[in-house]
Design an enzyme around this catalytic site. Sequence first.
Site, PDB file in Angstrom:
ATOM      1  N   LYS A   2      -7.532  -6.652  -6.743  1.00  0.00           N
ATOM      2  CA  LYS A   2      -6.741  -6.898  -7.954  1.00  0.00           C
ATOM      3  C   LYS A   2      -6.055  -8.260  -7.987  1.00  0.00           C
ATOM      4  CE  LYS A   2      -6.006  -2.147  -9.203  1.00  0.00           C
ATOM      5  NZ  LYS A   2      -5.111  -1.006  -9.360  1.00  0.00           N
ATOM      6  N   ASP A  59      -2.136  -1.018 -15.378  1.00  0.00           N
ATOM      7  CA  ASP A  59      -1.489  -0.104 -14.417  1.00  0.00           C
ATOM      8  C   ASP A  59      -0.007   0.073 -14.746  1.00  0.00           C
ATOM      9  OD1 ASP A  59      -3.685   0.554 -12.859  1.00  0.00           O
ATOM     10  OD2 ASP A  59      -3.374  -1.110 -11.450  1.00  0.00           O
TER      11      ASP A  59
HETATM   12  P1  NAP Z   1      -3.986  -3.009  -1.993  1.00  0.00           P
HETATM   13  O1  NAP Z   1      -3.784  -4.137  -2.939  1.00  0.00           O
HETATM   14  O2  NAP Z   1      -5.049  -3.070  -0.978  1.00  0.00           O
HETATM   15  O3  NAP Z   1      -2.554  -2.748  -1.278  1.00  0.00           O
HETATM   16  C1  NAP Z   1      -2.381  -1.694  -0.388  1.00  0.00           C
HETATM   17  C2  NAP Z   1      -0.982  -1.728   0.189  1.00  0.00           C
HETATM   18  O4  NAP Z   1      -0.877  -0.605   1.072  1.00  0.00           O
HETATM   19  C3  NAP Z   1      -0.664  -2.955   1.017  1.00  0.00           C
HETATM   20  O5  NAP Z   1       0.710  -3.245   0.925  1.00  0.00           O
HETATM   21  C4  NAP Z   1      -1.019  -2.494   2.427  1.00  0.00           C
HETATM   22  O6  NAP Z   1      -0.292  -3.152   3.433  1.00  0.00           O
HETATM   23  C5  NAP Z   1      -0.556  -1.072   2.382  1.00  0.00           C
HETATM   24  N1  NAP Z   1      -1.260  -0.289   3.412  1.00  0.00           N
HETATM   25  C6  NAP Z   1      -2.588  -0.126   3.545  1.00  0.00           C
HETATM   26  N2  NAP Z   1      -2.851   0.641   4.628  1.00  0.00           N
HETATM   27  C7  NAP Z   1      -1.655   0.931   5.185  1.00  0.00           C
HETATM   28  C8  NAP Z   1      -1.255   1.663   6.348  1.00  0.00           C
HETATM   29  N3  NAP Z   1      -2.161   2.241   7.136  1.00  0.00           N
HETATM   30  N4  NAP Z   1       0.064   1.753   6.619  1.00  0.00           N
HETATM   31  C9  NAP Z   1       0.977   1.172   5.816  1.00  0.00           C
HETATM   32  N5  NAP Z   1       0.662   0.440   4.716  1.00  0.00           N
HETATM   33  C10 NAP Z   1      -0.641   0.330   4.407  1.00  0.00           C
HETATM   34  O7  NAP Z   1      -4.246  -1.648  -2.816  1.00  0.00           O
HETATM   35  P2  NAP Z   1      -3.714  -1.268  -4.264  1.00  0.00           P
HETATM   36  O8  NAP Z   1      -4.675  -1.737  -5.292  1.00  0.00           O
HETATM   37  O9  NAP Z   1      -2.305  -1.684  -4.355  1.00  0.00           O
HETATM   38  O10 NAP Z   1      -3.847   0.331  -4.225  1.00  0.00           O
HETATM   39  C11 NAP Z   1      -2.955   1.122  -3.450  1.00  0.00           C
HETATM   40  C12 NAP Z   1      -3.201   2.606  -3.775  1.00  0.00           C
HETATM   41  O11 NAP Z   1      -2.846   2.873  -5.142  1.00  0.00           O
HETATM   42  C13 NAP Z   1      -4.651   3.058  -3.608  1.00  0.00           C
HETATM   43  O12 NAP Z   1      -4.678   4.363  -3.106  1.00  0.00           O
HETATM   44  C14 NAP Z   1      -5.164   3.055  -5.040  1.00  0.00           C
HETATM   45  O13 NAP Z   1      -6.254   3.935  -5.226  1.00  0.00           O
HETATM   46  C15 NAP Z   1      -3.932   3.562  -5.762  1.00  0.00           C
HETATM   47  N6  NAP Z   1      -3.910   3.225  -7.188  1.00  0.00           N
HETATM   48  C16 NAP Z   1      -3.855   4.242  -8.075  1.00  0.00           C
HETATM   49  C17 NAP Z   1      -3.816   3.986  -9.416  1.00  0.00           C
HETATM   50  C18 NAP Z   1      -3.750   5.107 -10.387  1.00  0.00           C
HETATM   51  O14 NAP Z   1      -4.029   4.905 -11.585  1.00  0.00           O
HETATM   52  N7  NAP Z   1      -3.363   6.293  -9.954  1.00  0.00           N
HETATM   53  C19 NAP Z   1      -3.866   2.657  -9.878  1.00  0.00           C
HETATM   54  C20 NAP Z   1      -3.906   1.649  -8.947  1.00  0.00           C
HETATM   55  C21 NAP Z   1      -3.952   1.933  -7.600  1.00  0.00           C
HETATM   56  P3  NAP Z   1      -0.973  -4.313   4.346  1.00  0.00           P
HETATM   57  O15 NAP Z   1      -0.977  -5.517   3.466  1.00  0.00           O
HETATM   58  O16 NAP Z   1      -0.061  -4.377   5.508  1.00  0.00           O
HETATM   59  O17 NAP Z   1      -2.365  -3.822   4.679  1.00  0.00           O
END
Ligand code: NAP
Length: 257
Positions: free
Chosen positions: A47, A83
């Site tokens: 994103k 979002d």
């Molecule tokens: P992203 O940009 O990859 O960011 C993920 C975040 O989670 C980062 O801050 C990462 O930290 C942290 N993280 C990942 N693995 C971790 C772990 N093992 N322990 C602690 N922190 C961890 O992903 P995103 O796009 O923000 O998406 C995050 C979640 O939201 C996903 O599950 C996605 O499917 C969900 N989502 C849902 C919707 C919806 O409509 N419901 C919309 C958007 C996203 P680091 O930088 O330290 O790795």
Amino acid sequence: MHNAAFAALGLDMVYVPLRVKAADVPAAIRGLAALGFAGANVTIPHKTAVVPLLTRLEGDAAATGAVNTIVVEGGGLVGHNTDVAGVDAALDEAVGKSIDGEPALVLGAGGAARAVALALARRAMPLTVMARDPAAAEAVAAMARAAVTGARCTASTLAALDAAEVGRYRLLVNATPLGMRGVGKVPGVFADNVTAGQVVFDLVYATTRTDLLAQASARGAAVVDGRAMLLGQAAAAFRLWTGREAPVEVMRGALAS
Ligand code: NAP
């Protein structure tokens, strides 16, 4: 959801999932216009990576620096962030405006956390963004402070998450992929210390009842599931791509099936 919506409105469009490796993102985005796409969604983990590849950002995409929806417009690529609208729709449906002004904790500092932080800051909620990398958490908090006048947003590290910290907030949000299959679990201290009167929002949408939400609900908390947000962001993206109002109930039915 989108294919059901296209069919319901008789639109000659189709929505297809395409897995793109990080190294291929620039070529994939450049190819959208050439291949005749009307637009695209962008999901984890691309994103923020797509931002420099777009012609311009609009609205909440410009504010958050994260894009989940692209519209192909006259050969150019316009980035949007639906979002933020999805977060609002999910909260409105589950708890309405009663939560506005209450303190909130957001776990994660990725693209989704940016959308959550902006939506909550606009609801005048004092916000703590917590992530493994405190600098990433501060970048999200700073984004919200810059976007919303008077926003109270601070950053913290995941290592600081303890029972007392969990108890400080009315709204607790998991904006990490923790809870998705194969990723690992949300830290136990998070779910184990939730109490009635709190609201837990899990963005993970693989199911309406993640382990986190099941535990929170069993402890008497109100829950907001990721599918409500998924529906809200999809309805807003549908409007951008088609110029038509989204048939939300058709989409809700498709999501549930
Ligand atoms: P992203 O940009 O990859 O960011 C993920 C975040 O989670 C980062 O801050 C990462 O930290 C942290 N993280 C990942 N693995 C971790 C772990 N093992 N322990 C602690 N922190 C961890 O992903 P995103 O796009 O923000 O998406 C995050 C979640 O939201 C996903 O599950 C996605 O499917 C969900 N989502 C849902 C919707 C919806 O409509 N419901 C919309 C958007 C996203 P680091 O930088 O330290 O790795």
